[in-house]
Design a protein around this motif. Structure first.
Motif: not given
Ligand code: ZN
Length: 348
Positions: A28-31, A310-319, A335-344
């Motif tokens: 599969v192709r995934i965005r 959800k409470p473990l996502i400490s912050a998210s950053f744009p791509f 205090s940072d458990i999980k950082l995420q990057i918002v690709v789109e």
């Protein structure tokens, strides 16, 4: 395609890179929507290697991902364009002996995202085998979908532990994997899970969850606390999730007779082991390497509301701010458990 590329140790760039995008009939192709930053991504960034895996040419980082299917191969029937999905990042050779014997995670030929020389998924689109792509229910967000990968580690550990209803467990280490292992143990039926660490911030985050008993190892003896909670019997299961060689000092003191120790954390150095202490309790010792056959169960636990990550996502950053996200991750803020990057974003 634009991607977050680790050019070499300590040098990241967000740039165009050519990645293979030819799709087979079962792919599969995934965005890509969201990608979590893992300790291993940060370690490749800061050290350029993990054990035998050395970054010797530019490599795209990231392996904890969720996104939206944009195309499917002609033999794919369980997924369709528009489906929101998470992806298992390790692709074994399904005809290997390890796969045939039911241990596909142990296939020496496994191709795992962002493990040299395999590129990761911090880019706009990927091709992935449909068999390792899992549909998310409508009410599970892509942010949660990107948490399935680290949660799968905890769920695999809890599965190996064979937890019985009402059991008492201990998790040493309140990092993301430690907390997620504790949540998996609770979902598997543990009555209470003592989580130990020396970071008050991490313990406060773990302690938000009913069933988790946080314990600050600077405040006294963990084995005394476990004895107090179990009438002197000890914990049915101990998960070592800190990777710290010091966690092994007296670890069998925590365990009930015939209890199980599961080794989750990977210590950087050799660890001496008190064999007689283990024998005196007939301890069962289990280990895990990543996970196998737990992704759909992880999604089911999140979909049912039994596990809320959800409470473990400490912050998210744009791509565009991926490099800043990695700099922050490498600071290791307690205090940072999980950082995420918002690709789109529209994919979320
Ligand atoms: Zn990870």
């Amino acid at each position: 395609m634009k991607a977050l590329v680790l050019e070499e140790k300590l040098r990241l760039s967000l740039r165009e890179i050519e990645l293979p995008l030819d799709m087979g009939p079962r792919d599969v192709r995934i965005r890509i929507g969201r990608v979590g930053i893992c300790g291993s991504d940060v370690h490749y960034y800061t050290h350029g290697r993990i054990g035998p895996f050395v970054v010797s040419e530019p490599m795209v980082l990231g392996h904890e991902a969720a996104g939206v299917v944009v195309a499917v191969g002609r033999e794919v029937h369980h997924l369709a364009p528009g489906d929101r999905v998470c992806m298992e990042p390790g692709i074994p050779d399904l005809s290997s002996r390890a796969s045939r014997e039911g241990h596909y995670n142990l296939d020496p030929a496994v191709r795992f995202w962002a493990t040299p020389p395999i590129h990761g998924c911090l880019t706009s689109e990927v091709i992935h085998p449909a068999a390792f792509t899992f549909k998310l229910p409508d009410h599970v967000s892509l942010a949660e979908g990107a948490m399935v990968e680290p949660f799968a580690v905890g769920l695999h550990a809890a599965t190996k532990a064979q937890i019985k209803p009402g059991a008492t467990a201990v998790v040493t280490g309140a990092g993301p994997i430690g907390i997620m292992t504790a949540l998996a143990a609770l979902a598997a039926g543990a009555g209470q899970v003592v989580v130990s660490d020396l970071s008050a911030e991490k313990l406060a985050i773990a302690g938000q969850y009913p069933g988790i008993v946080p314990f600050d190892i600077r405040s006294g003896s963990l084995s005394a606390r476990v004895a107090e909670l179990t009438g002197g019997w000890g914990a049915d299961v101990v998960f070592e999730a800190s990777g710290s060689p010091r966690a092994y000092d007296g670890i069998f003191d925590l365990l009930a007779p015939s209890g199980t120790l599961v080794l989750v954390g990977m210590p950087p150095d050799l660890v001496p082991f008190d064999v007689v202490a283990a024998q005196a309790k007939e301890a069962r010792i289990e280990t895990i390497f990543r996970y196998a056959n737990v992704y759909s169960k992880a999604v089911a636990l999140m979909a049912s509301g039994k596990v809320d990550l959800k409470p473990l996502i400490s912050a998210s950053f744009p791509f565009e701010q991926s490099i800043a996200a990695f700099e922050r991750a490498s600071q290791g803020r307690p205090s940072d458990i999980k950082l995420q990057i918002v690709v789109e974003d529209s994919a979320s």
